[in-house]
Design an enzyme around this catalytic site. Sequence first.
Site, mmCIF file in Angstrom:
data_model
loop_
_atom_site.group_PDB
_atom_site.id
_atom_site.type_symbol
_atom_site.label_atom_id
_atom_site.label_comp_id
_atom_site.label_asym_id
_atom_site.label_seq_id
_atom_site.Cartn_x
_atom_site.Cartn_y
_atom_site.Cartn_z
ATOM 1 N N HIS A 111 -23.800 2.266 -65.740
ATOM 2 C CA HIS A 111 -24.478 3.361 -65.988
ATOM 3 C C HIS A 111 -23.914 4.141 -67.106
ATOM 4 O O HIS A 111 -22.818 3.835 -67.451
ATOM 5 C CB HIS A 111 -24.443 4.402 -64.711
ATOM 6 C CG HIS A 111 -22.861 4.921 -64.523
ATOM 7 N ND1 HIS A 111 -22.494 5.020 -62.996
ATOM 8 C CD2 HIS A 111 -22.085 5.076 -64.943
ATOM 9 C CE1 HIS A 111 -21.415 5.603 -62.994
ATOM 10 N NE2 HIS A 111 -20.940 5.446 -64.257
ATOM 11 N N GLU A 134 -27.662 5.921 -62.569
ATOM 12 C CA GLU A 134 -27.358 4.752 -61.910
ATOM 13 C C GLU A 134 -28.567 3.853 -62.058
ATOM 14 O O GLU A 134 -29.605 4.156 -62.515
ATOM 15 C CB GLU A 134 -27.422 4.989 -60.472
ATOM 16 C CG GLU A 134 -26.227 6.078 -60.075
ATOM 17 C CD GLU A 134 -24.866 5.629 -60.141
ATOM 18 O OE1 GLU A 134 -24.697 4.827 -61.199
ATOM 19 O OE2 GLU A 134 -24.069 6.047 -59.564
ATOM 20 N N ASP A 181 -21.246 -0.372 -62.488
ATOM 21 C CA ASP A 181 -22.716 -0.629 -62.401
ATOM 22 C C ASP A 181 -23.548 -0.489 -63.703
ATOM 23 O O ASP A 181 -25.028 -0.647 -63.685
ATOM 24 C CB ASP A 181 -23.426 0.171 -61.187
ATOM 25 C CG ASP A 181 -23.358 1.609 -61.510
ATOM 26 O OD1 ASP A 181 -22.937 1.836 -62.867
ATOM 27 O OD2 ASP A 181 -23.978 2.548 -60.803
ATOM 28 N N ASP A 184 -22.184 15.262 -67.178
ATOM 29 C CA ASP A 184 -22.622 15.331 -65.671
ATOM 30 C C ASP A 184 -21.484 16.322 -64.922
ATOM 31 O O ASP A 184 -20.294 16.531 -65.269
ATOM 32 C CB ASP A 184 -22.737 13.830 -64.971
ATOM 33 C CG ASP A 184 -21.657 13.018 -65.450
ATOM 34 O OD1 ASP A 184 -20.517 13.483 -65.916
ATOM 35 O OD2 ASP A 184 -21.909 11.729 -65.686
#
Length: 276
Positions: free
Chosen positions: A152, A157, A150, A81
């Site tokens: 991910h 997400e 979270d 990313d």
Amino acid sequence: MIFLNIQRITKKYIMEVIIQPTREAAALLTAKIIAAEVRKNPSTVLGLATGATVEPVYSNLIEMHHKEGLDFSLCKSFNLDEYVGLSGDHPGSYRYFMNSHLFDHINIDKRNTHVPNGMASDIEAECLQYEEAIWGAGGISLQLVGIGMDGHIGFNEPMSSMQSRTRVKQLNPVTIRQNAGYFGGPDKMPRRAITMGVGTILDSERCLMLATGAAKAEILAEAVEGPFCARVTASALQWHRRAIVIVDEACASHLKNREYYDWSFNHEPHWAAFRN
Ligand code: PGA
């Protein structure tokens, strides 16, 4: 003949969890698995990750390059990313991270290293080209991932499609808080990122997830032993053909089946060379 093929395919499908005593040991084992892949196939295609967790993996690989001649000259790499709006010379960008933590210190050809271009004027075209480039390289042999607070992987997400491909994602406030330190505060954090999709990650031949520290123990256990669900995209690894999850003791504290994980690691012949 058909029987043999079925055997080969079914043999590959497995998820394993390896618990190491410390963060350092977990990072070293991760580096050793990557190094073994590079030695076995010098022109391997690596999928790479950024973040505090993988920093010691890269320092180990740099050391192996210098001391053992680990050769990256024919390798290709694709990072998971990149932040939208950051150029590669921005210290918060993932291109900058990869250059400074790995690429500048090993003999990989930078032209063979790929990080999504966060400055692309046509982001959609950039995402498509990224997918095509992975495909054109023959796919990713070994993908390294971390896990976010979270749950991910990449910047997928919560509620990302488990079939998603490279695209732009709006970052979760949880992620913004997690990474704000790199930018001097949450207000200075980019809000969007280009990320490989969950589906892109699932296409890799092998996927190696490294998670360390007590803060991630709960989410790690959800990802590994909880339901396969888009709320925790790291749980997609349960669907991966060949996932290896490496954690330190601190991060393993919520795992229920650790006796089995330890037993497997200590008895599986394919791990013999990696046991101390
Ligand atoms: P971290 O990030 O290694 O900095 O905790 C991992 C991730 O968010 O995937």
